[in-house]
Design an enzyme around this catalytic site. Structure first.
Site, PDB file in Angstrom:
ATOM      1  N   MET A  67      11.111  -6.903   4.212  1.00 46.67           N
ATOM      2  CA  MET A  67      11.395  -7.683   5.426  1.00 46.67           C
ATOM      3  C   MET A  67      12.813  -8.254   5.476  1.00 46.67           C
ATOM      4  O   MET A  67      13.043  -9.273   6.121  1.00 46.67           O
ATOM      5  CB  MET A  67      10.372  -8.818   5.566  1.00 46.67           C
ATOM      6  CG  MET A  67       8.935  -8.343   5.644  1.00 46.67           C
ATOM      7  SD  MET A  67       8.652  -7.155   6.966  1.00 46.67           S
ATOM      8  CE  MET A  67       8.605  -8.281   8.354  1.00 46.67           C
ATOM      9  N   ARG A  68      13.750  -7.642   4.809  1.00 45.67           N
ATOM     10  CA  ARG A  68      15.149  -8.057   4.926  1.00 45.67           C
ATOM     11  C   ARG A  68      15.962  -6.864   5.406  1.00 45.67           C
ATOM     12  O   ARG A  68      15.631  -5.724   5.076  1.00 45.67           O
ATOM     13  CB  ARG A  68      15.714  -8.504   3.566  1.00 45.67           C
ATOM     14  CG  ARG A  68      15.027  -9.686   2.933  1.00 45.67           C
ATOM     15  CD  ARG A  68      15.048 -10.927   3.791  1.00 45.67           C
ATOM     16  NE  ARG A  68      16.332 -11.580   3.842  1.00 45.67           N
ATOM     17  CZ  ARG A  68      16.627 -12.716   3.212  1.00 45.67           C
ATOM     18  NH1 ARG A  68      15.736 -13.297   2.451  1.00 45.67           N
ATOM     19  NH2 ARG A  68      17.803 -13.269   3.341  1.00 45.67           N
TER      20      ARG A  68
ATOM     21  N   ASN B  38      13.573   4.416   4.820  1.00 46.60           N
ATOM     22  CA  ASN B  38      12.610   3.375   5.215  1.00 46.60           C
ATOM     23  C   ASN B  38      11.461   4.012   5.987  1.00 46.60           C
ATOM     24  O   ASN B  38      11.630   5.071   6.596  1.00 46.60           O
ATOM     25  CB  ASN B  38      13.316   2.355   6.123  1.00 46.60           C
ATOM     26  CG  ASN B  38      12.389   1.251   6.604  1.00 46.60           C
ATOM     27  OD1 ASN B  38      11.585   0.720   5.833  1.00 46.60           O
ATOM     28  ND2 ASN B  38      12.476   0.901   7.879  1.00 46.60           N
TER      29      ASN B  38
ATOM     30  N   ASP C 205      16.287  -0.142  11.930  1.00 52.10           N
ATOM     31  CA  ASP C 205      15.408   0.950  12.355  1.00 52.10           C
ATOM     32  C   ASP C 205      16.112   2.000  13.227  1.00 52.10           C
ATOM     33  O   ASP C 205      15.527   2.532  14.171  1.00 52.10           O
ATOM     34  CB  ASP C 205      14.189   0.386  13.106  1.00 52.10           C
ATOM     35  CG  ASP C 205      13.384  -0.590  12.251  1.00 52.10           C
ATOM     36  OD1 ASP C 205      13.341  -0.398  11.025  1.00 52.10           O
ATOM     37  OD2 ASP C 205      12.806  -1.534  12.811  1.00 52.10           O
TER      38      ASP C 205
ATOM     39  N   LEU D 184      19.302  -4.797   5.073  1.00 52.47           N
ATOM     40  CA  LEU D 184      20.380  -4.615   4.097  1.00 52.47           C
ATOM     41  C   LEU D 184      21.725  -4.567   4.825  1.00 52.47           C
ATOM     42  O   LEU D 184      21.821  -3.991   5.915  1.00 52.47           O
ATOM     43  CB  LEU D 184      20.155  -3.316   3.310  1.00 52.47           C
ATOM     44  CG  LEU D 184      18.869  -3.285   2.469  1.00 52.47           C
ATOM     45  CD1 LEU D 184      18.612  -1.878   1.942  1.00 52.47           C
ATOM     46  CD2 LEU D 184      18.935  -4.285   1.318  1.00 52.47           C
TER      47      LEU D 184
ATOM     48  N   HIS E 159       8.733   3.155   9.090  1.00 50.90           N
ATOM     49  CA  HIS E 159       8.551   2.208  10.195  1.00 50.90           C
ATOM     50  C   HIS E 159       7.305   2.606  10.994  1.00 50.90           C
ATOM     51  O   HIS E 159       7.126   3.782  11.315  1.00 50.90           O
ATOM     52  CB  HIS E 159       9.789   2.229  11.099  1.00 50.90           C
ATOM     53  CG  HIS E 159       9.731   1.192  12.178  1.00 50.90           C
ATOM     54  ND1 HIS E 159       9.933  -0.147  11.924  1.00 50.90           N
ATOM     55  CD2 HIS E 159       9.451   1.292  13.502  1.00 50.90           C
ATOM     56  CE1 HIS E 159       9.791  -0.824  13.056  1.00 50.90           C
ATOM     57  NE2 HIS E 159       9.497   0.025  14.019  1.00 50.90           N
TER      58      HIS E 159
ATOM     59  N   SER F   5       0.839  -1.210   0.000  1.00 45.49           N
ATOM     60  CA  SER F   5       0.000   0.000   0.000  1.00 45.49           C
ATOM     61  C   SER F   5       0.873   1.259   0.000  1.00 45.49           C
ATOM     62  O   SER F   5       0.524   2.258  -0.649  1.00 45.49           O
ATOM     63  CB  SER F   5      -0.971   0.011   1.185  1.00 45.49           C
ATOM     64  OG  SER F   5      -0.288   0.238   2.391  1.00 45.49           O
ATOM     65  N   ASN F   6       2.007   1.211   0.676  1.00 48.07           N
ATOM     66  CA  ASN F   6       2.928   2.362   0.606  1.00 48.07           C
ATOM     67  C   ASN F   6       3.514   2.499  -0.790  1.00 48.07           C
ATOM     68  O   ASN F   6       3.671   3.605  -1.287  1.00 48.07           O
ATOM     69  CB  ASN F   6       4.051   2.212   1.638  1.00 48.07           C
ATOM     70  CG  ASN F   6       3.639   2.700   3.011  1.00 48.07           C
ATOM     71  OD1 ASN F   6       3.454   3.900   3.231  1.00 48.07           O
ATOM     72  ND2 ASN F   6       3.466   1.779   3.947  1.00 48.07           N
TER      73      ASN F   6
HETATM   74  C1  GRF Z   1       3.962  -0.680   6.896  1.00 50.11           C
HETATM   75  O1  GRF Z   1       3.298  -0.576   8.125  1.00 50.11           O
HETATM   76  C2  GRF Z   1       5.403  -0.265   7.026  1.00 50.11           C
HETATM   77  O2  GRF Z   1       5.594   0.783   7.918  1.00 50.11           O
HETATM   78  C3  GRF Z   1       6.047  -1.509   7.554  1.00 50.11           C
HETATM   79  O3  GRF Z   1       5.409  -2.560   6.869  1.00 50.11           O
HETATM   80  C4  GRF Z   1       4.095  -2.137   6.467  1.00 50.11           C
HETATM   81  C5  GRF Z   1       4.005  -2.309   4.992  1.00 50.11           C
HETATM   82  O4  GRF Z   1       2.715  -2.079   4.514  1.00 50.11           O
HETATM   83  N1  GRF Z   1       7.480  -1.452   7.441  1.00 50.11           N
HETATM   84  P1  GRF Z   1       2.448  -1.989   2.954  1.00 50.11           P
HETATM   85  O5  GRF Z   1       3.035  -3.258   2.329  1.00 50.11           O
HETATM   86  O6  GRF Z   1       3.104  -0.757   2.429  1.00 50.11           O
HETATM   87  O7  GRF Z   1       0.941  -1.962   2.814  1.00 50.11           O
END
Ligand code: GRF
Length: 192
Positions: free
Chosen positions: A95-96, A112, A150, A98, A114, A21-22
């Site tokens: 989810m990795r 990034n 993070d 770097l 968070h 979604s982002n």
């Molecule tokens: C978001 O909450 C982001 O902050 C986190 O993982 C989620 C990803 O959501 N790191 P999407 O895949 O962008 O919907």
């Protein structure tokens, strides 16, 4: 590094692992005239990432790197980024972690998003932890990426109140809406 601003938009890759979604939000933002970036590539570490559909929808090049040994993968990613003249990496639910070498070798900026008010709640399950600790506020942070999870310098942060009836799922929804406002603002802040 070459100068990043100018008439041309900065070539950008978004790294994802999930829903995206982002990613969708950043693609839409990139299309407005005042956006300093264009999205030229989408990278996922898994073919299962739902967000990959946005590559087809918006006709953006996509590449999946799901090798077990991530250090070899990183070398391949670096070559691809060089070939595509990518100067900006947006991690969005990737989810990795770097490696230090990757971060050092990439000729550009890496950021990034968070879902917490960093430095609080690095890592996973941020919303569950905020609810469990009866926090009054939550939010999200866009930060520069370093080799420590993070922990890079904050670019922008947005805060919301946690309601008495909120659970981790409702909080996640609220924070995600906030993320969609924050990411473009943070990108504007970096390049203006
Ligand atoms: C978001 O909450 C982001 O902050 C986190 O993982 C989620 C990803 O959501 N790191 P999407 O895949 O962008 O919907």
């Amino acid at each position: 590094m070459e100068k990043l601003t100018g008439l041309k938009k900065i070539k950008t890759v978004v790294f994802i692992s999930g829903t995206g979604s982002n990613l969708k939000n950043i693609i839409k933002f990139s299309k407005i005239k005042k956006s300093p970036i264009s999205i030229d590539l989408i990278i996922s570490n898994t073919p299962q990432a739902k967000g990959l559909k946005f590559a087809d929808q918006f006709k953006i090049k996509k590449k999946i790197f799901n090798h077990k040994i991530f250090s070899n993968t990183e070398k391949k990613i670096l070559l691809l980024l060089k070939k595509e003249r990518i100067k900006f990496i947006c991690l969005a639910g990737f989810m990795r972690v770097l490696s230090k070498e990757f971060i050092k070798k990439f000729d550009g900026i890496i950021i990034n998003i968070h879902p917490s008010l960093l430095p609080k709640y690095k890592g996973l399950n941020t919303h569950r932890r905020a609810i469990k600790n009866k926090d009054k506020f939550s939010g999200c942070t866009v930060h520069y990426v370093t080799a420590t999870l993070d922990s890079g310098k904050t670019i922008l942060q947005k805060k919301i109140k946690i309601g008495a009836k909120d659970n981790h799922a409702s909080l996640a929804k609220k924070v995600l809406r906030l993320e969609h406002m924050l990411y473009p603002e943070a990108i504007m802040k970096i390049f203006n």
